[in-house]
Design a protein around this motif. Structure first.
Motif: not given
Length: 153
Positions: A37-43, A58-62, A64-73
């Motif tokens: 709790p109480k951490t930035p969204d990208f944490v 999540d570096l995408r969130g860090r 400011g990119f649109q976050e995406s679904e996680y995949t096998d890669s």
């Protein structure tokens, strides 16, 4: 020729990035995380990695990119910055390459929407590839590092 540095290449939102091998501990597959709790969204939370509680962002969130679904890669690159281990979620980790330091240019003010302070430089690889080298100390800026240190306690 300047000296060569070894760089781990990873993909994020269609671009190739790199971090120096010395800063990388391991590369892990995605795994369940415990939200904090109480951490930035990208944490995204913390993981228990071989007995060590490691915060994950999540570096995408860090950036400011649109976050995406996680995949096998999707991978978590565990990096060490100032004695703190942090996991960075990336789209994929592809490669380890040698980069000649003479081929690293200062970053422009903004690259793909990322502020220059997050970047160490732009590396030219084989005249055909450009690699965005991250400045991890800025990506995990001091206030966030302090917050992340507190998560480990």
């Amino acid at each position: 020729m300047g000296e060569e540095i070894k760089v781990i290449v990873f993909a994020l939102a269609e671009e190739e990035y790199g971090v120096e091998v010395e800063q990388v501990r391991t590369i892990e597959r995605m795994q369940p995380m415990t939200r904090v709790p109480k951490t930035p969204d990208f944490v995204k939370g913390v993981i228990n990695l071989r007995g060590v509680v490691t915060p994950v962002i999540d570096l995408r969130g860090r950036f400011g990119f649109q976050e995406s679904e996680y995949t096998d890669s999707t991978r978590i690159i565990i990096v060490s910055v100032k004695d703190i281990e942090v996991g960075l979620i990336v789209d994929s980790a592809n490669d380890v390459i040698d980069v000649d330091t003479d081929n690293i240019d200062d970053p422009p003010e903004i690259v793909g929407g990322i502020k220059a302070k997050y970047l160490r430089g732009i590396a030219k690889v084989n005249d055909t590839r450009l690699l965005i080298l991250l400045n991890l100390e800025e990506v995990l800026n001091k206030n966030e590092i302090i917050q992340l240190e507190n998560l480990e306690e």
